[in-house]
Enzyme design. Structure first.
Site, PDB file in Angstrom:
ATOM      1  N   GLY A  30       0.836  -1.201   0.000  1.00 25.75           N
ATOM      2  CA  GLY A  30       0.000   0.000   0.000  1.00 25.75           C
ATOM      3  C   GLY A  30       0.867   1.246   0.000  1.00 25.75           C
ATOM      4  CG  ASN A  31      -0.087   4.676  -1.677  1.00 29.05           C
ATOM      5  OD1 ASN A  31      -0.750   5.593  -1.216  1.00 29.05           O
ATOM      6  ND2 ASN A  31      -0.483   3.963  -2.732  1.00 29.05           N
ATOM      7  NE  ARG A  32       3.727   8.244   5.042  1.00 24.95           N
ATOM      8  CZ  ARG A  32       4.730   9.097   5.188  1.00 24.95           C
ATOM      9  NH1 ARG A  32       5.937   8.756   4.804  1.00 24.95           N
ATOM     10  NH2 ARG A  32       4.525  10.294   5.710  1.00 24.95           N
ATOM     11  CB  SER A  33      -2.656   8.108  -0.757  1.00 19.19           C
ATOM     12  OG  SER A  33      -3.790   8.887  -1.059  1.00 19.19           O
ATOM     13  CB  ALA A  96      -1.332   7.472  -4.011  1.00 21.98           C
TER      14      ALA A  96
END
Ligand code: C5P
Length: 218
Positions: A30-33, A96
């Site tokens: 995942g990512n931090r968006s 993102a």
């Protein structure tokens, strides 16, 4: 027609948040968006009378009033949901999206072994580029770019390559701006112009972005 009202009655599709790419039943990439910028744009567009579809990755934000929300998890699901939401007059790609996803999802939890572990990743489809090249292309296709250096060159490169009408580049590295923050600073580029917005709360930036978008819709 005023800039504020030219988006009224238009169908606006916004994608927001991260995507989660599953590795096995318990793990993902995942990512931090946070999704805050895209949700703020969806909320502001709905308040201006637009017919808003918000395709949201996994975030824990409340659905803005008057917005039709479609929850997705992966880049592939977001791609399908956004294309299914066309035709629309406007698409804002504020998500993102993962650039790579595991080549396959393990059916069971992957066990730990001695030594290194290699995961094969394959490229995801570019949602923004596919919307911009679609037979049902919206009149206005707007992207985001998170750049740390050569902001204008990279942002304008994406504007051209993805055939966008406008791109909003995050000026990352500024205190109190970026992914998880309530504030942000953007420079918006379009063919033949640019505008620096903020630093300001994402809700205020959403209004300013909609003003710029509305000017282009007239
Ligand atoms: O090329 P880059 O990922 O930096 O471009 C960012 C923009 O492209 C964002 O608007 C993002 O939502 C969009 N994007 C997309 N599909 C992808 C990757 C990025 O729509 N697979």
């Amino acid at each position: 027609m005023s800039a504020a009202s030219s988006i009224s009655g238009q169908r606006v599709v916004v994608s927001a948040g991260p995507t989660y790419e599953d590795i096995d039943p318990v793990r993902f990439i995942g990512n931090r968006s946070s999704g805050k910028m895209g949700f703020a744009i969806a909320a502001a567009a709905a308040l201006r009378g637009a017919d808003v579809v918000l395709v949201a990755g996994p975030v824990s934000l409340a659905t803005p009033a008057g917005v039709q929300r479609i929850d997705v998890r992966s880049a592939a699901q977001m791609h399908a949901a956004v294309l299914a939401a066309l035709p629309a007059q406007v698409y804002v790609g504020a998500a993102a999206v993962a650039d790579y996803t595991p080549a396959s999802v393990a059916a069971g939890k992957i066990k730990k072994h001695a030594g290194p572990f290699t995961l094969e990743l394959v490229a995801t489809a570019d949602i923004l580029a596919d919307v911009a090249a679609h037979a049902l292309r919206p009149r206005l296709v707007v992207g985001f770019a998170a750049e740390t250096d050569h902001v204008e060159a990279y942002a304008r490169g994406k504007l051209d390559k993805k055939r966008l009408d406008m791109i909003a580049a995050n000026r990352v590295g500024l205190a109190g701006s970026g992914f998880e923050s309530d504030d942000n600073a953007l420079t918006v580029y379009w063919p033949g112009g640019e505008r620096a917005l903020g630093p300001a709360p994402k809700t205020a930036l959403a209004e300013q972005l909609l003003d710029l978008m509305s000017e282009r819709l007239r």
